[in-house]
Structure formats: C-alpha cells, structure tokens
Design a protein around this motif. Structure first.
Motif, short mmCIF file in Angstrom:
data_model
loop_
_atom_site.label_atom_id
_atom_site.label_comp_id
_atom_site.label_asym_id
_atom_site.label_seq_id
_atom_site.Cartn_x
_atom_site.Cartn_y
_atom_site.Cartn_z
N LEU A 10 0.69 -1.15 0.01
CA LEU A 10 -0.07 -0.05 -0.04
C LEU A 10 0.86 1.27 -0.05
N LEU A 11 1.75 1.20 0.70
CA LEU A 11 2.61 2.62 1.10
C LEU A 11 4.08 2.09 1.38
N ASP A 12 4.88 3.15 0.78
CA ASP A 12 6.29 3.14 1.12
C ASP A 12 6.36 4.26 2.39
N LEU A 13 6.95 3.46 3.52
CA LEU A 13 6.89 4.40 4.52
C LEU A 13 7.97 5.14 4.81
N LYS A 14 9.11 4.81 3.91
CA LYS A 14 10.37 5.67 4.00
C LYS A 14 11.19 5.49 5.21
N ILE A 15 11.09 4.36 5.71
CA ILE A 15 11.83 4.32 7.14
C ILE A 15 12.75 2.96 6.99
N SER A 16 13.74 2.99 7.72
CA SER A 16 14.61 1.94 7.82
C SER A 16 15.39 1.75 6.58
N SER A 17 15.93 2.74 5.81
CA SER A 17 16.37 2.58 4.70
C SER A 17 17.87 1.89 4.54
N CYS A 18 18.02 1.10 3.62
CA CYS A 18 19.14 0.40 3.53
C CYS A 18 19.20 -0.17 1.90
N TYR A 19 20.11 -1.11 1.66
CA TYR A 19 20.07 -1.71 0.22
C TYR A 19 20.57 -3.03 0.34
N LEU A 20 20.29 -3.72 -0.75
CA LEU A 20 20.81 -5.17 -0.99
C LEU A 20 22.06 -4.84 -1.86
N ALA A 21 22.91 -5.75 -1.39
CA ALA A 21 24.52 -5.54 -2.35
C ALA A 21 24.98 -7.13 -2.52
N VAL A 22 25.91 -7.06 -3.68
CA VAL A 22 26.83 -8.26 -3.73
C VAL A 22 28.08 -7.76 -3.19
N ALA A 23 28.58 -8.70 -2.31
CA ALA A 23 29.89 -8.27 -1.65
C ALA A 23 30.95 -9.43 -1.60
N GLY A 24 32.24 -9.18 -1.40
CA GLY A 24 33.05 -10.16 -1.40
C GLY A 24 34.43 -9.82 -0.89
N LEU A 25 35.29 -10.57 -0.95
CA LEU A 25 36.88 -10.07 -0.56
C LEU A 25 37.38 -9.17 -1.65
N PRO A 26 38.23 -8.14 -1.34
CA PRO A 26 38.55 -7.09 -2.08
C PRO A 26 39.68 -7.83 -3.27
N GLY A 27 39.54 -7.40 -4.46
CA GLY A 27 40.70 -8.05 -5.46
C GLY A 27 40.43 -9.52 -5.89
N THR A 28 39.12 -10.03 -5.71
CA THR A 28 38.97 -11.41 -6.11
C THR A 28 38.01 -11.59 -7.25
N LYS A 29 38.29 -12.19 -8.17
CA LYS A 29 37.36 -12.57 -9.10
C LYS A 29 36.38 -13.67 -8.97
N ILE A 30 35.24 -13.41 -9.30
CA ILE A 30 34.11 -14.37 -9.23
C ILE A 30 34.67 -15.87 -9.95
#
Length: 208
Positions: free
Chosen positions: A87-107
């Motif tokens: 029904l409604l975007d309450l615009k609270i508890s903002s965050c986001y979904l992300a892909v993360a991993g160890l730095p400098g590593t290829k999948i």
C-alpha cells in the motif's frame, strides 16, 4: 463487524521507526508499548492489535489473514513473494541489497558460489546478469562465507557498510534499495477499507 485492525511488525529498528511514524500521525500508543516483551499487544484506545514477529514472518501472517496489515522491508517482500498488496512506502529503515566479497577477487568462472539469506533475490539477480551460480542459504553471519572459502560472493543487506568493512569485505554491486512498506491482506482491504484508508491518509501526511 469487528473493525479492529491487527498489524504485524518486526521488533528492532523497523519497530522503533514505525512506532514513531504512527505517533507522528496522531495515533495514541502508550509509552510502555515500546519496551513490552509481549508478542501480542492490544491498544484499545485506537482499536489496534499488534503482533510482533520475525521480519521474514510478517508477510506470511498478513497473507494468511491473521494480521490485516503488516510493516515489512522491501527485501522481505521481494524474497517471499507473498499474496499481499503493497500500500505505502513508509520511507523508514532505509538500506540496500548488495553483492559483496573479499577485495581484489574475481568470481569463479565455474559454478560460482553465492552465500545469502535471500536465495530467491540472489538467484534472480545473477540470472538477469546471465550468470549461473550455486546459491548457499545461510541464516546469519553471512560475511563469514567468503572469509572461510564457503562462497565467492555474498548477497546481503547493507545499512552503513560498517559490518562489511570490519570483516574485510567490499561491495561489488548494488541490487536494490530497501525501505519498509505497509502491506495488507487482500480480504481485509475489502472489508475494512474505511479504517485502512484513514490509516493510509494519516500516514501519508507525515511521510517525507
């Protein structure tokens, strides 16, 4: 006909911000409401009943009609795909979904492994990227997976990024923004439409 509104909410950050929003909209929630250990709280002054649930369970309660309404993160709605109306975007508890991993590593080119508590979201995202991956479902401490060699990448919620940084991980891609949404059971939406419309109207006046 019973016009009481039953609202399912998760404890924690969403609960705190949702309670503040409801109070700003003029609803009288008693002070002890904030610190209650009860799982079901009746607020007779407003004819509300609150069910305090695990975040992933809120949409399930609403879908099955034990709650008329719920407040749930967009991440839960994307993952669970429940039969509810948003029904409604309450615009609270903002965050986001992300892909993360160890730095400098290829999948990994061969059957890369992705650890997450959001298997449906992760599978859909990598499918859209044209990548076949193996999803490993975890329920907590997702950051451990790349550190111990369980997975090449993780898909998780990011708020400040502090947890990733403290565990030596970096973000590679953003999947989707997340805020908390007001959801409703389709039957409740029909039979309690006046009360629900009034709730939406009052919340809309204080959402920025």
């Amino acid at each position: 006909m019973n016009k009481q509104l039953t609202i399912a909410m998760p404890k924690g950050r969403i609960f705190t911000e949702a309670v503040e929003l409801l109070r700003n909209a003029g609803f009288e929630l008693p002070p002890e409401f904030d610190d209650s250990r009860k799982l079901i709280i009746d607020v007779d002054e407003e004819d509300f009943r609150f069910i305090l649930a695990k975040p992933m369970d809120v949409a399930t309660y609403v879908e099955h009609g034990v709650a008329d309404l719920g407040i749930a993160g967009k991440d839960v709605l994307l993952e669970e795909e429940r039969d509810v109306y948003e029904l409604l975007d309450l615009k609270i508890s903002s965050c986001y979904l992300a892909v993360a991993g160890l730095p400098g590593t290829k999948i990994n080119d061969v059957a890369p492994k992705i650890a997450t508590k959001y298997p449906n979201i992760a599978a859909a995202y990598f499918r859209e990227q044209g990548e076949q991956v193996e999803i490993i479902k975890l329920n907590g401490s997702i950051e451990l997976a790349p550190m111990i060699g369980l997975a090449d990448r993780i898909v998780d919620i990011v708020s400040t990024g502090r947890t990733l940084k403290e565990n030596g991980l970096v973000e590679y891609e953003t999947i989707a923004g997340v805020t908390s949404r007001l959801i409703v059971n389709p039957v409740s939406y029909r039979i309690k439409d006046e009360r629900i419309s009034e709730l939406i109207k009052r919340l809309n006046e204080v959402i920025y």
